[in-house]
Scaffold this motif. Sequence first.
Motif, PDB file in Angstrom:
ATOM      1  N   THR A  81       0.762  -1.258   0.132  1.00 35.14           N
ATOM      2  CA  THR A  81       0.082  -0.040   0.044  1.00 35.14           C
ATOM      3  C   THR A  81       0.821   1.336   0.114  1.00 35.14           C
ATOM      4  N   LEU A  82       1.911   1.238   0.837  1.00 33.76           N
ATOM      5  CA  LEU A  82       3.009   2.293   0.791  1.00 33.76           C
ATOM      6  C   LEU A  82       3.471   2.714  -0.604  1.00 33.76           C
ATOM      7  N   ILE A  83       4.078   1.548  -1.041  1.00 34.70           N
ATOM      8  CA  ILE A  83       4.816   1.728  -2.240  1.00 34.70           C
ATOM      9  C   ILE A  83       3.789   2.294  -3.494  1.00 34.70           C
ATOM     10  N   ASN A  84       2.519   1.731  -3.449  1.00 40.33           N
ATOM     11  CA  ASN A  84       1.463   2.265  -4.348  1.00 40.33           C
ATOM     12  C   ASN A  84       1.302   3.829  -4.218  1.00 40.33           C
ATOM     13  N   ARG A  85       1.077   4.420  -3.027  1.00 33.65           N
ATOM     14  CA  ARG A  85       1.045   5.572  -2.548  1.00 33.65           C
ATOM     15  C   ARG A  85       2.273   6.742  -2.852  1.00 33.65           C
ATOM     16  N   ILE A  86       3.141   6.153  -2.587  1.00 28.15           N
ATOM     17  CA  ILE A  86       4.284   6.779  -2.778  1.00 28.15           C
ATOM     18  C   ILE A  86       4.923   7.082  -4.352  1.00 28.15           C
ATOM     19  N   ARG A  87       4.295   6.071  -5.210  1.00 25.93           N
ATOM     20  CA  ARG A  87       4.662   6.058  -6.554  1.00 25.93           C
ATOM     21  C   ARG A  87       3.797   7.076  -7.207  1.00 25.93           C
ATOM     22  N   ARG A  88       2.277   7.072  -6.661  1.00 26.58           N
ATOM     23  CA  ARG A  88       1.354   8.222  -7.185  1.00 26.58           C
ATOM     24  C   ARG A  88       1.739   9.622  -6.949  1.00 26.58           C
ATOM     25  N   ASN A  89       2.701   9.865  -6.086  1.00 29.16           N
ATOM     26  CA  ASN A  89       2.902  11.178  -6.025  1.00 29.16           C
ATOM     27  C   ASN A  89       4.808  11.556  -6.316  1.00 29.16           C
ATOM     28  N   ASN A  90       4.698  12.581  -7.180  1.00 30.74           N
ATOM     29  CA  ASN A  90       6.152  12.583  -7.686  1.00 30.74           C
ATOM     30  C   ASN A  90       6.857  13.952  -6.732  1.00 30.74           C
ATOM     31  N   LYS A  91       6.147  14.303  -5.586  1.00 28.41           N
ATOM     32  CA  LYS A  91       6.936  15.272  -4.728  1.00 28.41           C
ATOM     33  C   LYS A  91       7.523  14.633  -3.529  1.00 28.41           C
ATOM     34  N   ARG A  92       7.937  13.586  -3.815  1.00 25.78           N
ATOM     35  CA  ARG A  92       8.917  12.820  -2.648  1.00 25.78           C
ATOM     36  C   ARG A  92      10.576  12.791  -3.211  1.00 25.78           C
ATOM     37  N   PRO A  93      11.259  13.489  -2.680  1.00 22.95           N
ATOM     38  CA  PRO A  93      12.741  13.665  -3.179  1.00 22.95           C
ATOM     39  C   PRO A  93      13.400  12.457  -2.930  1.00 22.95           C
ATOM     40  N   VAL A  94      13.113  11.753  -1.610  1.00 21.76           N
ATOM     41  CA  VAL A  94      13.918  10.732  -1.485  1.00 21.76           C
ATOM     42  C   VAL A  94      13.565   9.458  -2.198  1.00 21.76           C
ATOM     43  N   ALA A  95      12.184   9.361  -2.500  1.00 18.40           N
ATOM     44  CA  ALA A  95      11.760   8.035  -3.223  1.00 18.40           C
ATOM     45  C   ALA A  95      11.921   8.152  -4.678  1.00 18.40           C
ATOM     46  N   LEU A  96      11.984   9.341  -5.261  1.00 20.87           N
ATOM     47  CA  LEU A  96      11.850   9.336  -6.929  1.00 20.87           C
ATOM     48  C   LEU A  96      12.781   8.482  -7.493  1.00 20.87           C
ATOM     49  N   SER A  97      14.066   8.401  -7.158  1.00 13.44           N
ATOM     50  CA  SER A  97      15.054   7.912  -7.840  1.00 13.44           C
ATOM     51  C   SER A  97      15.361   6.290  -7.281  1.00 13.44           C
ATOM     52  N   LEU A  98      14.538   5.947  -6.473  1.00 16.56           N
ATOM     53  CA  LEU A  98      14.499   4.442  -6.056  1.00 16.56           C
ATOM     54  C   LEU A  98      13.889   3.511  -6.686  1.00 16.56           C
ATOM     55  N   SER A  99      14.373   2.278  -6.672  1.00 19.29           N
ATOM     56  CA  SER A  99      13.633   1.180  -7.122  1.00 19.29           C
ATOM     57  C   SER A  99      12.567   0.714  -6.170  1.00 19.29           C
ATOM     58  N   ASN A 100      11.643  -0.314  -6.299  1.00 21.15           N
ATOM     59  CA  ASN A 100      10.584  -0.769  -5.452  1.00 21.15           C
ATOM     60  C   ASN A 100      11.399  -1.225  -4.364  1.00 21.15           C
ATOM     61  N   ASN A 101      12.470  -2.064  -4.721  1.00 17.16           N
ATOM     62  CA  ASN A 101      13.248  -2.861  -3.874  1.00 17.16           C
ATOM     63  C   ASN A 101      14.064  -2.007  -2.968  1.00 17.16           C
TER      64      ASN A 101
END
Length: 170
Positions: free
Chosen positions: A109-129
């Motif tokens: 659920t978290l990964i899906n929610r994070i992926r739907r938002n492009n305002k997350r600088p820490v997560a933008l460049s990370l793979s799902n793993n």
Amino acid sequence: MKSKKNLVLIGMMGSGKSTIGKLLAKKLNFKFYDIDQLIEEQMNMKITEIFKLKGENFFRNLEEKVTLKIMNSNDSVIALGGGGFINDHIRKEAITKNETFWLDWNLGTLINRIRRNNKRPVALSLSNNELKNLVVKRSKYYAKAKNKINCEKRSKSEIIKKILNLYENN
């Protein structure tokens, strides 16, 4: 209500801290502070720009100053940024002088929610793993919160009701 401690909401980006925080503050007639929003207003730029132009260390130092100042207020609901509770000073202050609530969700659920938002600088460049590893790493810190709210399959109003029940009985 006997407790007038601030409510501090912690959890991963995308866990609903800002949304739940605003609703909680309204219900309690408390002030609401979104740390990321305060930083953006103070710097007059988005978090992604701060990361890009000034770096993560600059952001984390500013986050600490802003958060510790806000935690000295009363009758407030405070939504920390996803990485705020990792900071030793912020965590200690949150735990000792405030009521902490971890908004916990299943990994998928978290990964899906994070992926739907492009305002997350820490997560933008990370793979799902890599994102999964970040969630696991941060969860070790989030687990130190006084209260853990399992948000999965709960509506906003059910999450708020659960938080209020715990807050009023502490």
